[in-house]
Design a protein around this motif. Structure first.
Motif, PDB file in Angstrom:
ATOM      1  N   ASP A 106       0.840  -1.186   0.000  1.00  0.00           N
ATOM      2  CA  ASP A 106       0.000   0.000   0.000  1.00  0.00           C
ATOM      3  C   ASP A 106       0.881   1.244   0.000  1.00  0.00           C
ATOM      4  N   ASP A 107       0.279   2.354  -0.427  1.00  0.00           N
ATOM      5  CA  ASP A 107       0.989   3.628  -0.355  1.00  0.00           C
ATOM      6  C   ASP A 107       1.361   3.917   1.101  1.00  0.00           C
ATOM      7  N   VAL A 108       2.533   4.492   1.285  1.00  0.00           N
ATOM      8  CA  VAL A 108       3.021   4.805   2.623  1.00  0.00           C
ATOM      9  C   VAL A 108       3.469   6.262   2.648  1.00  0.00           C
ATOM     10  N   ILE A 109       3.024   6.985   3.670  1.00  0.00           N
ATOM     11  CA  ILE A 109       3.535   8.322   3.929  1.00  0.00           C
ATOM     12  C   ILE A 109       4.317   8.247   5.234  1.00  0.00           C
ATOM     13  N   LEU A 121       7.121  -2.042   3.569  1.00  0.00           N
ATOM     14  CA  LEU A 121       6.218  -2.210   2.426  1.00  0.00           C
ATOM     15  C   LEU A 121       5.855  -3.680   2.361  1.00  0.00           C
ATOM     16  N   ASN A 122       4.583  -3.974   2.614  1.00  0.00           N
ATOM     17  CA  ASN A 122       4.159  -5.358   2.794  1.00  0.00           C
ATOM     18  C   ASN A 122       3.883  -6.035   1.455  1.00  0.00           C
ATOM     19  N   CYS A 123       4.293  -7.290   1.373  1.00  0.00           N
ATOM     20  CA  CYS A 123       4.006  -8.116   0.204  1.00  0.00           C
ATOM     21  C   CYS A 123       4.022  -9.573   0.647  1.00  0.00           C
ATOM     22  N   TYR A 171       7.087   1.791  -5.746  1.00  0.00           N
ATOM     23  CA  TYR A 171       7.614   0.464  -5.462  1.00  0.00           C
ATOM     24  C   TYR A 171       6.640  -0.602  -5.955  1.00  0.00           C
ATOM     25  N   GLN A 172       7.198  -1.709  -6.457  1.00  0.00           N
ATOM     26  CA  GLN A 172       6.402  -2.868  -6.843  1.00  0.00           C
ATOM     27  C   GLN A 172       7.089  -4.136  -6.371  1.00  0.00           C
ATOM     28  N   CYS A 173       6.261  -5.097  -5.998  1.00  0.00           N
ATOM     29  CA  CYS A 173       6.749  -6.401  -5.533  1.00  0.00           C
ATOM     30  C   CYS A 173       6.595  -7.400  -6.679  1.00  0.00           C
ATOM     31  N   GLU A 186       1.452  -0.604  -8.009  1.00  0.00           N
ATOM     32  CA  GLU A 186       2.457   0.360  -7.592  1.00  0.00           C
ATOM     33  C   GLU A 186       2.077   0.955  -6.242  1.00  0.00           C
ATOM     34  N   ALA A 187       3.044   1.014  -5.344  1.00  0.00           N
ATOM     35  CA  ALA A 187       2.840   1.664  -4.051  1.00  0.00           C
ATOM     36  C   ALA A 187       3.826   2.832  -3.957  1.00  0.00           C
ATOM     37  N   VAL A 188       3.318   3.973  -3.566  1.00  0.00           N
ATOM     38  CA  VAL A 188       4.141   5.177  -3.515  1.00  0.00           C
ATOM     39  C   VAL A 188       4.633   5.399  -2.084  1.00  0.00           C
TER      40      VAL A 188
END
Length: 1047
Positions: A106-109, A121-123, A171-173, A186-188
């Protein structure tokens, strides 16, 4: 005093004691994933794995007001079930399959001042074999081994000491096993921070009374968005917005359309980061009045307005600002050019903000803001454009194909702008080639081979987001093999039977089947055929069909064969004697069952009574099975009782066939007459019934054997004497009279040619209309006459007849003709939202309409659903309203009502609409501050800002009670402050919660305040207490005088 307030705010900000409040970030639609599997194992046609494969692929998150940053991570769990199999199979670890995402990043701030100093960043994916993981940043693979800051924990990427310069991006897993790879959404990764205001002293702003003014906030550098508020002179005196004063959440500036003497003072801009909750205050800006006169009247000047083009995602909340300076104070009004304002639109902040919740495509268009006073007017126009994220309407299914077949996949999505499509194979772009075509979401691969096996993904994207769906393609390419249950077997049949010898190999591509008998190839004929799946069928088997059969299966990868032997036997025959028996209670009998069968086959005997197996151990010694020899069996029945009457069956089974036969046993109780009589008369027998008679002699010693049965004698025919029972009416269609009755049993029909006479006439008339029903089994008659009005009463009777004449009629009953289904739809249908989960539906029924209702059916469905998917609930009787419960909050429902009765349903009403209320605010009032002055406690707190899917705040409740008591006293206020009087000595518990249309919001953490004897602090120190929702608090001791109602 103002200086002290500013320092106090600054201290609180630095110590982190002020709690968060943030606006909601609208969630985006969930995308789905399917999986294409390919397996090249040793068992080529083994059951193809079809596990459920939930995929969570969402477009990037955004905000209407600030589209340049991404909101907090949102989680969606909406798995797509591709196939329906048992849970045991889904978790069968022996089945191999390609990777399936369980969790995507997921997007992370990430707050730059976070104490944790790491980003996760979870996958997570499942598959068999277990998948491995790689990560990409901005499309380039991350070399995790070469940078100590990166680590992998079960697929999740951990970044230690993250840096905005090095680590921000997309980011992509990528997860992989032997069957292929799939790429996540894509997660930003974005970094959140809030800089400090410039420390330079701000110049005083001097204006005339009556003049408009704009106080600039000039916020510091920040990411992501911030929330603006202004403090006037000292805390908690926030600037209250009204028709004269407005704080823009776009510019952060404070606008005063017409300055009054009461506005003179010091203004501080307070900004708060929506993610980190950090806040900073600007230096004070003094506002003073000039002494050169009062400003005259002038026409409005729009100082802040929404952009010329506003873009918003469907389902989100749109807020458009418009505020003007002017004297007199301008009035703001809004309208949609070339249309009406959406009914759901709301005006906020004295009409300076137009808010459209749950915006839809039809809400798009040109909007106009008009500022007007007695001196003139000013107008601004801008365009609202509504877009939708891509949403799947047709997804992929896992596919298995034989080598050489053609693959055709189609994925289809909706969205505005219309989505375009891309394809990935094993995480890499798939391009058109000689065998590969891609047109408008359709992928075609001609003449597939093993190189085409893998994991495929279809991407649908527009400028606002991308969704993924994936599937696994399995290419079957293997030599034929046979399951164990088809291997060498012997088939035994009897002459004349059908023989089927199975030959169903697992192979790809489909093999060629050849059958041989002995060494000769079998040729098909009318009697011998090879079935489509390869099995051999032989009709009307004979001795010449005996022998050894071989099935040979061949394809390009190899061959396999199975052998079966066929043996044809003589059919088994059975003899059961005696065929029909009549016995008297107390007698005994032996039933003999003999089987004539092929001498090479063993036989097994089974006995039944009325179709049920006889349990020889539970029948009290009355039954005994006697096996005389291998091919026969006897059943002894001793001391027969009435309950032993019935059908006795003998079933014989061999390896080739099963045959059975039955005999009937009648048990009678003898009539006793005088011993010197040689004749007797049987009386009160039923007409037209066959009887047999036997005579049994008895004396004090016992009872002898019964005589041979007499010949069968049938009694004479007679006019029937028994009319039908329970004559009644039944529901039917309009203009029908439906008459029903219980049929007369055969023993009371008294002769051949039995039937019914149905007689009826309208109430009050003289002549009967009669209809003949010739079937003796009939139980209903329908009379249809278009001239008969609904609910017309008829007198009805049903008689009987046979060839001897007419019998009696049943008693007369009154039956009304059918009124049919309701003809009118309910009127005045109204739907009223009562709460988050309840809608009250009310209606009226036209009493003069035909088809009296037995009740009403209410259908309701969500705005995004089709009417065919409506849920239905029924009422009974004359109910004219119903309360629908268990509904989703903040959801628009469509509702219809229709009447029903036993004949059917009437027409539905026109659909009405109602939206359930939003849920109450989930945020509790934060940063509660209080000062105690004797028995008075002055409270202040930050305003609650509801999320987009929550009800607006209408005010606040302060609840207080003595410790140990359950009943609370309540103070209601529309301000963010209150004064509580604690009348008695003791410890008081105080809570604050927001009040909304959807109910009371979450209460704040409890405050414990001791109350003394009520004395007032006049010169001693007062204590300012701060309660933060972060579970920490600050206590500052200030030497100041606080009146009992200062807030």
């Amino acid at each position: 005093m103002m200086w002290l307030s500013w320092k106090l705010f600054l201290f609180l900000s630095l110590t982190g004691c002020l709690s968060e409040y943030s606006e909601a970030v609208p969630g985006l639609p969930t995308s789905y994933a399917a999986i294409l599997r390919i397996k090249s194992g040793s068992s080529p046609l083994a059951s193809f794995n079809t596990k459920n494969r939930p995929r969570l692929s969402s477009p990037s998150l955004g905000s209407v007001s600030s589209p340049g940053w991404r909101g907090a991570a949102q989680h969606y769990h909406s798995p797509t079930n591709l196939y329906h199999f048992s849970e045991a199979f889904k978790h069968d670890e022996s089945v191999d399959y390609g990777p399936v995402f369980v969790q995507e990043p997921d997007d992370v701030i990430f707050p730059t001042d976070s104490e944790e100093k790491k980003v996760s960043l979870n996958c997570q994916a499942r598959g068999n074999p277990t998948p491995t993981y790689r990560w990409l940043r901005n499309g380039t693979e991350i070399d995790i081994e070469s940078d100590y800051r990166f680590s992998l924990i079960e697929g999740s990427l951990i970044i230690n000491n993250p840096s905005e310069m090095k680590d921000s991006g997309q980011y992509q897993c990528l997860t992989t096993n032997v069957f292929g790879s799939i790429l996540s959404r894509e997660a930003v990764l974005q970094f959140a921070y809030l800089g400090n205001f410039s420390g330079r002293t701000r110049s005083a702003v001097s204006v005339r009374e009556g003049q408009g003014v704009v106080l600039m906030c000039s916020p510091p550098l920040h990411s992501p968005e911030i929330i603006y508020s202004w403090v006037f002179n000292e805390f908690p005196s926030f600037v209250a917005e009204d028709s004269r004063r407005f704080i823009s959440q776009e510019t952060g500036n404070l606008y005063i359309s017409k300055v009054q003497t009461s506005d003179v003072g010091s203004y501080i801009c307070l900004v708060k980061n929506t993610v980190t909750n950090a806040r900073v205050l600007s230096p004070p800006t003094p506002l003073t009045l000039r002494n050169d006169g009062v400003m005259g009247e002038y026409e409005p000047k729009i100082e802040v307005h929404f952009p010329y083009t506003v873009t918003a995602a469907r389902g989100t909340t749109v807020k458009m600002e418009c505020f003007a300076l002017g004297n007199p104070v301008p009035t703001i009004s809004w309208r949609k050019v070339n249309g009406h304002n959406p009914s759901k639109a709301r005006l906020r902040k004295s009409q300076a903000v137009l808010e459209i919740p749950n915006v839809q495509l039809e809400d798009a268009g040109m909007y106009e803001c008009k500022a007007e006073n007695s001196r003139g007017r000013n107008v601004f126009r801008g365009q609202l454009q509504v877009y939708t994220y891509p949403h799947w309407v047709e997804k992929l299914n896992d596919t298995q194909l034989d080598s050489g077949d053609q693959l055709r996949w189609e994925c289809k999505a909706t969205g505005k702008p219309r989505p375009t499509y891309r394809w990935l194979k094993n995480g890499a772009p798939l391009w058109p080639q000689s065998r590969i075509e891609m047109v408008n979401g359709v992928l075609m691969i001609h003449s597939v081979n093993l190189s085409d096996a893998g994991m495929y993904q279809c991407l649908a994207e527009n400028k606002y987001g991308t969704i993924y769906v994936s599937a696994e393609l399995k290419i079957l390419a293997s030599a034929p093999t046979f399951p164990l249950n088809q291997m060498r077997k012997t088939i035994i049949v009897t002459k004349g039977q059908e023989v089927v010898i199975e030959c169903k190999p697992q192979a790809s591509p489909k093999p060629t089947i050849t059958w041989k008998k002995g060494d000769k190839v079998l040729r098909e004929s009318k009697r011998i055929t090879i079935l489509p799946h390869g099995s051999l069928r032989i009709l009307n088997a004979s001795k010449s069909d005996e022998g050894r059969y071989l099935c040979q299966s061949v394809n390009v990868f190899g061959s396999a064969e199975i052998i079966a032997s066929v043996s044809v036997k003589e059919p088994t025959r059975i003899e059961l004697t005696p065929k029909k028996i009549e016995l008297t209670v107390g007698e005994s009998i032996v039933l003999s069952c003999k089987a004539l069968h092929d001498s090479t086959l063993d036989v097994t005997f089974y006995w039944t009574l009325n179709g049920q197996p006889i349990d020889f151990d539970k029948e009290g010694g009355h039954f005994e099975s006697i096996k005389a020899q291998a091919s026969s069996a006897d059943l002894m029945i001793r001391n027969i009782l009435l309950m032993h009457a019935g059908r006795y069956g003998c079933r014989v089974e061999t390896a080739a066939d099963t045959v059975s036969d039955e005999t009937e046993l009648l048990v009678r109780v003898p009539d006793v007459i005088s011993g010197d009589m040689e004749s007797a008369m049987a009386v009160e027998l039923n007409p037209w019934v066959e009887y047999e008679f036997r005579v049994v002699a008895t004396n004090k010693i016992g009872t002898g054997d019964p005589s041979v049965p007499s010949r069968v004698i049938r009694t004479n025919e007679a006019v029937p004497k028994t009319p039908p029972a329970n004559v009644s009416g039944r529901s039917g269609r309009r203009h029908e009279l439906v008459i029903a009755w219980e049929p007369v049993s055969e023993e009371f029909q008294n002769g051949e040619g039995f039937g019914y006479i149905v007689a009826f006439r309208p109430n009050g008339t003289r002549g009967w209309k009669e209809k003949m029903v010739t079937s003796s089994d009939a139980s209903k008659f329908i009379y249809r006459d278009e001239s008969v009005p609904p609910l017309t009463p008829f007198e009805v009777k049903v008689g009987v007849y046979n060839n001897k004449g007419d019998g009696p009629f049943s008693p007369i009953v009154v039956i009304c003709s059918a009124e049919g289904e309701p003809t009118a739809a309910p009127i005045d249908v109204k739907a009223t939202s009562l709460s988050v989960s309840e809608i009250l539906v009310a209606w009226k029924h036209i009493k003069e309409s035909l088809g009296r209702p037995q009740g009403f059916e209410v259908g309701y469905w969500k705005d995004m659903e089709q009417e065919e998917a409506a849920e239905k609930v029924k009422t009974e009787g004359n109910e004219s309203s119903i309360l629908l419960t268990g509904l989703e909050g903040n959801t628009l429902y469509h509702l219809t009502v229709r009447a029903y009765n036993t004949a059917g349903y009437g027409p539905p009403s026109a659909a009405v609409h109602a939206a359930t209320k939003k849920s109450p605010p989930s945020q509790a009032p934060s940063n509660i501050m209080w000062i105690q002055d004797g028995s008075h406690v002055s409270l202040g707190w930050e305003p609650v800002r509801p999320l987009a899917n929550e009800s607006d705040v209408m005010g606040y409740k302060v609840l207080f009670r003595q410790e140990g008591q359950s009943n609370s006293q309540v103070i209601e206020t529309q301000k963010t402050s209150a004064v509580v009087l604690l009348p008695d000595v003791g410890v008081y518990i105080i809570e604050v919660c927001a009040v909304s249309e959807g109910g009371d919001g979450t209460a704040s953490p409890q405050i414990r305040v001791p109350s003394f004897s009520g004395g007032k602090v006049t010169s001693a120190q007062s204590t300012l207490h701060v309660l933060s929702t972060s579970s920490s608090s600050v206590t500052l001791l200030l030497a100041l005088m606080v009146p009992s109602a200062s807030w």
